[in-house]
Scaffold this active site. Structure first.
Site, PDB file in Angstrom:
ATOM      1  N   ARG A 101       4.045  -0.231   8.305  1.00  0.00           N
ATOM      2  CA  ARG A 101       3.927  -1.545   8.800  1.00  0.00           C
ATOM      3  C   ARG A 101       5.238  -2.418   8.513  1.00  0.00           C
ATOM      4  O   ARG A 101       5.460  -2.307   7.164  1.00  0.00           O
ATOM      5  CB  ARG A 101       2.763  -2.118   8.072  1.00  0.00           C
ATOM      6  CG  ARG A 101       1.527  -2.056   8.757  1.00  0.00           C
ATOM      7  CD  ARG A 101       0.153  -3.151   8.347  1.00  0.00           C
ATOM      8  NE  ARG A 101       0.634  -3.969   7.454  1.00  0.00           N
ATOM      9  CZ  ARG A 101      -0.297  -4.816   7.056  1.00  0.00           C
ATOM     10  NH1 ARG A 101      -1.348  -5.285   7.837  1.00  0.00           N
ATOM     11  NH2 ARG A 101      -0.495  -5.631   5.865  1.00  0.00           N
ATOM     12  N   THR A 105       6.037  -8.595  10.372  1.00  0.00           N
ATOM     13  CA  THR A 105       5.094  -8.785  11.868  1.00  0.00           C
ATOM     14  C   THR A 105       3.837  -7.683  11.763  1.00  0.00           C
ATOM     15  O   THR A 105       2.770  -8.122  12.389  1.00  0.00           O
ATOM     16  CB  THR A 105       5.909  -8.005  13.069  1.00  0.00           C
ATOM     17  OG1 THR A 105       6.062  -6.787  12.687  1.00  0.00           O
ATOM     18  CG2 THR A 105       7.140  -8.756  13.033  1.00  0.00           C
ATOM     19  N   ASP A 197      -1.953  -3.643  -2.151  1.00  0.00           N
ATOM     20  CA  ASP A 197      -1.119  -2.690  -1.340  1.00  0.00           C
ATOM     21  C   ASP A 197      -1.723  -1.134  -1.760  1.00  0.00           C
ATOM     22  O   ASP A 197      -1.295  -0.820  -2.948  1.00  0.00           O
ATOM     23  CB  ASP A 197       0.206  -2.845  -1.499  1.00  0.00           C
ATOM     24  CG  ASP A 197       0.922  -1.954  -0.646  1.00  0.00           C
ATOM     25  OD1 ASP A 197       0.982  -0.742  -0.578  1.00  0.00           O
ATOM     26  OD2 ASP A 197       1.913  -2.708   0.157  1.00  0.00           O
ATOM     27  N   ASP A 200       1.259   1.383  -2.835  1.00  0.00           N
ATOM     28  CA  ASP A 200       1.980   0.890  -4.184  1.00  0.00           C
ATOM     29  C   ASP A 200       1.119   0.972  -5.174  1.00  0.00           C
ATOM     30  O   ASP A 200       1.597   1.326  -6.129  1.00  0.00           O
ATOM     31  CB  ASP A 200       2.124  -0.435  -4.350  1.00  0.00           C
ATOM     32  CG  ASP A 200       3.678  -0.928  -3.221  1.00  0.00           C
ATOM     33  OD1 ASP A 200       4.272  -0.098  -2.656  1.00  0.00           O
ATOM     34  OD2 ASP A 200       3.807  -1.944  -3.075  1.00  0.00           O
TER      35      ASP A 200
HETATM   36  C1  PRP Z   1      -1.030   0.478   4.987  1.00  0.00           C
HETATM   37  C2  PRP Z   1      -2.107   1.203   5.072  1.00  0.00           C
HETATM   38  C3  PRP Z   1      -2.241   1.560   6.666  1.00  0.00           C
HETATM   39  C4  PRP Z   1      -1.793   0.169   7.067  1.00  0.00           C
HETATM   40  C5  PRP Z   1      -2.818  -0.630   7.230  1.00  0.00           C
HETATM   41  O1  PRP Z   1       0.194   1.221   4.943  1.00  0.00           O
HETATM   42  O2  PRP Z   1      -2.048   2.436   4.339  1.00  0.00           O
HETATM   43  O3  PRP Z   1      -1.417   2.604   6.904  1.00  0.00           O
HETATM   44  O4  PRP Z   1      -0.808  -0.470   6.103  1.00  0.00           O
HETATM   45  O5  PRP Z   1      -2.431  -1.796   8.101  1.00  0.00           O
HETATM   46  P1  PRP Z   1      -2.884  -2.113   9.532  1.00  0.00           P
HETATM   47  O6  PRP Z   1      -4.398  -1.744   9.728  1.00  0.00           O
HETATM   48  O7  PRP Z   1      -2.655  -3.789   9.824  1.00  0.00           O
HETATM   49  O8  PRP Z   1      -2.002  -1.393  10.383  1.00  0.00           O
HETATM   50  P2  PRP Z   1       1.665   0.675   4.833  1.00  0.00           P
HETATM   51  O9  PRP Z   1       2.264   0.644   6.227  1.00  0.00           O
HETATM   52  O10 PRP Z   1       1.810  -0.420   4.044  1.00  0.00           O
HETATM   53  O11 PRP Z   1       2.586   2.230   4.359  1.00  0.00           O
HETATM   54  P3  PRP Z   1       2.315   2.949   3.209  1.00  0.00           P
HETATM   55  O12 PRP Z   1       1.217   3.659   3.176  1.00  0.00           O
HETATM   56  O13 PRP Z   1       3.569   3.694   3.074  1.00  0.00           O
HETATM   57  O14 PRP Z   1       2.415   2.175   1.693  1.00  0.00           O
HETATM   58  N1  URA Z   2      -2.036  -2.393   3.705  1.00  0.00           N
HETATM   59  C1  URA Z   2      -2.412  -2.367   2.460  1.00  0.00           C
HETATM   60  O1  URA Z   2      -2.181  -1.382   1.495  1.00  0.00           O
HETATM   61  N2  URA Z   2      -3.570  -3.115   2.034  1.00  0.00           N
HETATM   62  C2  URA Z   2      -3.923  -4.140   3.017  1.00  0.00           C
HETATM   63  O2  URA Z   2      -4.847  -4.954   2.453  1.00  0.00           O
HETATM   64  C3  URA Z   2      -3.343  -4.116   4.140  1.00  0.00           C
HETATM   65  C4  URA Z   2      -2.439  -3.211   4.720  1.00  0.00           C
END
Ligand code: PRP
Ligand code: URA
Length: 206
Positions: A101, A105, A197, A200
């Site tokens: 993400r 945005t 997150d 993280d």
């Molecule tokens: C997070 C989470 C989902 C997404 C959810 O991943 O694990 O994949 O955000 O958000 P959405 O429903 O608004 O699309 P992130 O993009 O932060 O990547 P990561 O898993 O590498 O931390």
């Molecule tokens: N991604 C995350 O890891 N947590 C949230 O709450 C939304 C997006």
């Protein structure tokens, strides 16, 4: 179709995984355990076949899973659910979707894709702890369907009404299972109260 799986054992573990003082080791363990409980419910209707098994005493009429199951974690946080679902269905194949993400945005962009061809005839189970706006889940389902997937199930840990509506509007045929449907998204599109997150917290990159 979506279902919030609200067993007391899941609620107890949700309380622990949400806690800001839970470190990455315990967070990973809890993610695995919650995944097992939610997947147990999500898999309740998979096809089984009758088999005869010789016990030491007689022939038992038993049943075994009779579907090709492909688990697709959305990188990176979805990997934190892989051990949990594979402990329920050790013979499942695994595909990967890399989505990230944009911090401003909240739009997802794709950086990786590797899918077993069995998604065409089997059940594809997407795992990702967070279904927030739903953008990442919709993008992953789009990719799976483009490769021929016909039956898709999504398993997450925390979601919210906005995300569920987005996924169900784009893909009404997909079943979604979650441990919690939280009240809302904040201005940064994080689920509130959520758990922060997930990537993280799983990998200690805070
Ligand atoms: C997070 C989470 C989902 C997404 C959810 O991943 O694990 O994949 O955000 O958000 P959405 O429903 O608004 O699309 P992130 O993009 O932060 O990547 P990561 O898993 O590498 O931390
Ligand atoms: N991604 C995350 O890891 N947590 C949230 O709450 C939304 C997006």
């Amino acid at each position: 179709m979506h279902e919030e799986v609200t067993h007391p054992c899941i609620q107890h573990k949700l309380a622990l995984i949400r806690d800001v003082d839970t470190g990455h080791k315990m967070f990973r363990e809890l993610a695995t355990e919650i995944t097992m409980f939610v997947c147990y419910e999500a898999l309740k209707n998979i096809r089984i076949k009758a088999v005869d098994v010789e016990t030491p005493l007689a022939t038992a009429k038993c049943h075994m899973i009779d579907e090709d199951i492909v688990v697709i974690p959305i990188l990176r946080a979805g990997v934190g659910m892989l051990d949990g679902i594979l402990s329920l269905i050790p013979s499942a194949r695994v595909g990967f979707v890399g989505l990230e993400r944009d911090e401003e945005t909240a739009e997802p962009s794709t950086y990786y894709e590797k899918m077993p061809h069995q998604i065409k005839n089997g059940i594809s189970i997407i795992v990702d702890p967070m279904l927030a706006t739903g953008g990442s889940t919709v993008a992953a389902i789009d990719m799976l369907k483009k490769q021929g997937a016909k039956r898709v199930v999504v398993v997450c840990i925390v979601t919210c009404a906005e995300g569920l509506q987005a996924v169900e509007a784009a893909h009404p045929d997909v079943q979604i299972y979650a441990a919690s449907i939280d009240p809302e998204l904040n201005e940064k599109k994080y689920i509130v109260p959520g758990l922060g997150d997930a990537g993280d917290r799983l990998y200690g990159t805070i």
